[in-house]
Design an enzyme around this catalytic site. Structure first.
Site, PDB file in Angstrom:
ATOM      1  N   LYS A 123      31.525 -43.878   2.021  1.00 25.35           N
ATOM      2  CA  LYS A 123      30.105 -43.661   2.293  1.00 25.35           C
ATOM      3  C   LYS A 123      29.297 -43.822   1.011  1.00 25.35           C
ATOM      4  CE  LYS A 123      27.114 -40.141   4.432  1.00 25.35           C
ATOM      5  NZ  LYS A 123      27.110 -38.798   5.079  1.00 25.35           N
ATOM      6  N   SER A 138      27.040 -34.768   9.935  1.00 27.36           N
ATOM      7  CA  SER A 138      27.011 -36.180   9.549  1.00 27.36           C
ATOM      8  C   SER A 138      28.342 -36.904   9.654  1.00 27.36           C
ATOM      9  CB  SER A 138      26.469 -36.326   8.122  1.00 27.36           C
ATOM     10  OG  SER A 138      25.103 -36.011   8.089  1.00 27.36           O
ATOM     11  N   SER A 165      24.828 -38.954   9.272  1.00 28.18           N
ATOM     12  CA  SER A 165      24.487 -39.978   8.304  1.00 28.18           C
ATOM     13  C   SER A 165      25.674 -40.848   7.869  1.00 28.18           C
ATOM     14  CB  SER A 165      23.883 -39.324   7.055  1.00 28.18           C
ATOM     15  OG  SER A 165      24.813 -38.453   6.438  1.00 28.18           O
TER      16      SER A 165
END
Length: 492
Positions: A78, A176, A152
């Protein structure tokens, strides 16, 4: 499908350790799949093609290759986690383009275990929202590219669900990991406080945790063990043993003598699960946020999962955690407050309007004393009796369908907050309280998209949750990756 792209991390690492395939071959096949399909998915901000092949060669030359639990496994990271030599943009035009000098400790642990970082995945700006879109791109759900991959950690989830990588690193400050995992049909594990190194800026007032995204429970367990610095069990058997019912019983359904133990301590029987001492499982579809309701299809999936676990020998009861009526306000304060932390030192002119508004509200919450540690302590005092009575909580993972894959960063702040809250109210309590929680695929929605449920446990119960997830995986197997990119498809 090529020979190795789309395989599990357990399968790949075993084959690499045995010399059946080289890390370069594995990585090259995954890079080819990314090159062919990511234009329609939007998982990656950066694909490290040349660097990843060089790293794969280095893994193949290691003298300890036979002992590496993730030997030659491609992983995605990420884009708010530093990777040496790459910029960490955190989804924003306001962040530095300078390359990171060192790996984050979680990335270093993955590489030490033999994994190869193939790229950095898209996130919403400062990882604030539950849709992954912004100046760097839009991450789409590979099962239906018209829908968001969630957020996210949406780019990481999209990469795994599309078969670009078997594992991806994400993090979870309000859901997330679990939200995109639920949208994309994956295992997404948010560890409890202190189990995996964090070191992510302000850490959203202690709510954000790093964790794995995977297509199988075995892969998620393997990656979690590596991230947590635990001894990772290297599986050389071709087929895993059936999952056990976590609880420590000594009499199997088939009457066999106790066999090897799962990570939670339950004996694994050759023909079934241990049923002598199942877990106490609570089932709830009540939203933690007043005024936000769980949609009927999502509640029905959780109810079905609870029935399945009851049939597997657990004691299941309807019981609702004692969420405070003010929890919605507490969540909003910490959500915006974490963004205010992350926005410090950034040029506000380069932030999207929704991010600026979010950070401004967070600064106001801090001035009003709404972000004191006492909030977390009070929530845990309320929850402690509930988790003394029950080992595991089963809830819906989501409450509504994911929003469209669109430029949500160009819309107003309120529209984003309302869309996110309506879709995913079930995840925030377990960030604020620090308890482990995971999303596990379960069944299908009326749209044909993957269904999911959430499991929540006591501090330190990550492996117990994974054991329960393994039972659900055995009872209701799921398709691990989207069979095609570009069309909505269902699952059996």
């Amino acid at each position: 499908m090529t020979a190795w792209a789309g395989r599990t991390a357990v399968e790949i690492s075993r084959a690499v350790r045995r010399g059946e395939v080289t890390p370069r071959q594995v990585v090259a096949e995954h890079l080819a799949r990314i090159a062919g399909d990511d234009g329609r998915v939007g998982a990656f901000r950066v694909v490290r093609a040349g660097a990843a092949l060089a790293e794969a060669d280095a893994v193949g030359a290691r003298s300890d290759l036979a002992r590496l639990p993730l030997a030659g496994v491609p992983v995605a990271v990420k884009d708010n986690v530093p990777v040496r030599g790459e910029s960490t943009r955190n989804g924003s035009a306001a962040t530095s383009q300078a390359p990171a000098a060192e790996d984050h400790v979680t990335v270093a642990r993955l590489r030490a275990a033999g994994a190869v970082v193939v790229g950095l995945t898209h996130v919403p700006e400062l990882c604030v929202f539950g849709t992954t879109d912004g100046v760097h791109g839009i991450a789409r759900n590979p099962w239906d590219p018209t829908r968001t991959a969630g957020g996210s950690s949406g780019g990481s989830a999209a990469a795994v669900a599309a078969g670009f990588v078997p594992l991806a690193l994400g993090n979870d400050g309000m859901g997330s990991l679990r939200i995109p995992a639920a949208h994309c049909g994956l295992i997404g594990l948010k560890p409890g406080t202190g189990r995996v190194p964090r070191d992510l800026g302000g850490g959203w007032y202690g709510m954000s945790e790093n964790g794995p995204l995977a297509t199988t429970v075995a892969d998620a367990r393997l990656m979690f063990s590596v991230l947590a610095g635990e001894p990772a069990e290297i599986c050389e058997a071709e087929e895993p043993a059936p999952p056990s019912a976590p609880g420590g019983g000594e009499t199997s359904r088939t009457g066999t003598a106790p066999g090897p133990r799962s990570r939670s301590g339950a004996a694994v029987a050759d023909g079934g699960w241990e049923t002598g001492s199942g877990l106490r499982i609570a089932f709830s579809t009540r939203s933690p946020i007043a005024g936000v309701r769980v949609g009927a299809p999502y509640a029905a999936l959780a109810r079905e999962a609870a029935r399945a676990l009851s049939g597997a020998g657990h004691a299941v009861a309807i019981a609702h955690p004692p969420y405070p009526l003010s929890f919605g306000i507490v969540v909003l304060a910490h959500w915006t407050g974490g963004t205010a932390q992350d926005a410090e030192g950034l040029d506000p002119r380069l932030l999207a309007p929704r991010t600026r508004r979010h950070a401004a509200i967070g600064r106001a919450a801090g001035r009003l004393g709404m972000l004191r540690p006492a909030r977390k302590e009070a929530l845990n005092r309320r929850l402690e009796p509930f988790f003394e009575a029950y080992d595991v909580l089963v809830t819906p993972a989501l409450a509504r369908p994911g929003p469209a894959a669109d430029a949500w960063h160009e819309r107003g702040w309120l529209a984003n907050v309302l869309a996110n809250t309506a879709c995913s109210p079930m995840t925030p309590p377990w960030n604020l309280s620090g308890r482990p929680a995971l999303s596990v695929p379960f069944g299908s929605l009326p749209t044909g998209l993957p269904g999911a449920v959430q499991l929540v446990g006591r501090p330190g119960a990550e492996h117990q949750l994974l054991d329960v997830a393994a039972q659900l995986e055995h009872l209701r197997p799921w398709e691990r990756t989207a069979p095609s990119v570009g069309a909505s498809v269902g699952r059996s």
